[in-house]
Design a protein around this motif. Structure first.
Motif, mmCIF file in Angstrom:
data_model
loop_
_atom_site.group_PDB
_atom_site.id
_atom_site.type_symbol
_atom_site.label_atom_id
_atom_site.label_comp_id
_atom_site.label_asym_id
_atom_site.label_seq_id
_atom_site.Cartn_x
_atom_site.Cartn_y
_atom_site.Cartn_z
ATOM 1 N N TYR A 168 0.814 -1.216 0.000
ATOM 2 C CA TYR A 168 0.000 0.000 0.000
ATOM 3 C C TYR A 168 0.848 1.266 0.000
ATOM 4 O O TYR A 168 0.333 2.363 0.178
ATOM 5 N N ASN A 169 2.143 1.125 -0.194
ATOM 6 C CA ASN A 169 3.084 2.233 -0.343
ATOM 7 C C ASN A 169 3.172 3.132 0.891
ATOM 8 O O ASN A 169 3.457 4.316 0.784
ATOM 9 N N CYS A 170 2.942 2.557 2.074
ATOM 10 C CA CYS A 170 3.103 3.306 3.319
ATOM 11 C C CYS A 170 4.553 3.761 3.470
ATOM 12 O O CYS A 170 4.827 4.792 4.092
ATOM 13 N N GLN A 175 -7.290 4.656 6.642
ATOM 14 C CA GLN A 175 -8.271 4.732 5.568
ATOM 15 C C GLN A 175 -8.789 6.150 5.323
ATOM 16 O O GLN A 175 -9.054 6.512 4.177
ATOM 17 N N GLN A 180 -6.350 6.699 2.573
ATOM 18 C CA GLN A 180 -6.011 5.514 1.782
ATOM 19 C C GLN A 180 -7.266 4.628 1.695
ATOM 20 O O GLN A 180 -7.318 3.547 2.275
ATOM 21 N N ARG A 209 -8.469 2.722 -0.496
ATOM 22 C CA ARG A 209 -8.378 1.409 -1.156
ATOM 23 C C ARG A 209 -7.886 0.309 -0.212
ATOM 24 O O ARG A 209 -7.974 -0.867 -0.521
ATOM 25 N N VAL A 210 -7.399 0.692 0.963
ATOM 26 C CA VAL A 210 -6.964 -0.288 1.961
ATOM 27 C C VAL A 210 -8.219 -0.866 2.610
ATOM 28 O O VAL A 210 -9.044 -0.134 3.150
#
Length: 103
Positions: free
Chosen positions: A30-32, A69, A84, A86-87
């Motif tokens: 998720y590119n955190c 989210q 976010q 899409r998480v």
């Protein structure tokens, strides 16, 4: 009955192990990691800082999952954390639990 208890216990252990293994992969998925790292400051707080701040907070994982989210600002300074959406709920909770486990 003993067989059932062993099965339940083993299943629980596999689920816990699976979540622990999956979490570092999820923060990358998720590119955190674009803004956060375990122990090096980037744009947002380190996972260690988050874990320390919420160490004694029993409801932190659920609140952090929602924040992942929905995003937020002001807790760690002026830099906002973008939402976010899409998480998934499950992945957000797994990520939050992983972050809270980082020492």
């Amino acid at each position: 009955m003993k067989k059932y208890l062993v099965f339940v216990l083993f299943g629980s252990m596999l689920t816990t192990l699976g979540n622990a293994i999956a979490s570092p992969d999820m923060v990358r998925k998720y590119n955190c990691t674009a803004c956060h790292a375990e122990d090096k400051k980037k744009y947002g707080p380190t996972y260690q800082q988050v874990a320390l701040k919420y160490a004694d907070d029993a409801g932190a994982a659920e609140r952090l999952a929602k924040k992942i989210q929905t995003g937020g600002a002001g807790v760690w300074g002026n830099t906002p954390m973008p939402a976010q959406p899409r998480v998934t709920d499950e992945d957000a909770l797994t990520i939050a639990k992983y972050i809270l486990s980082v020492k």
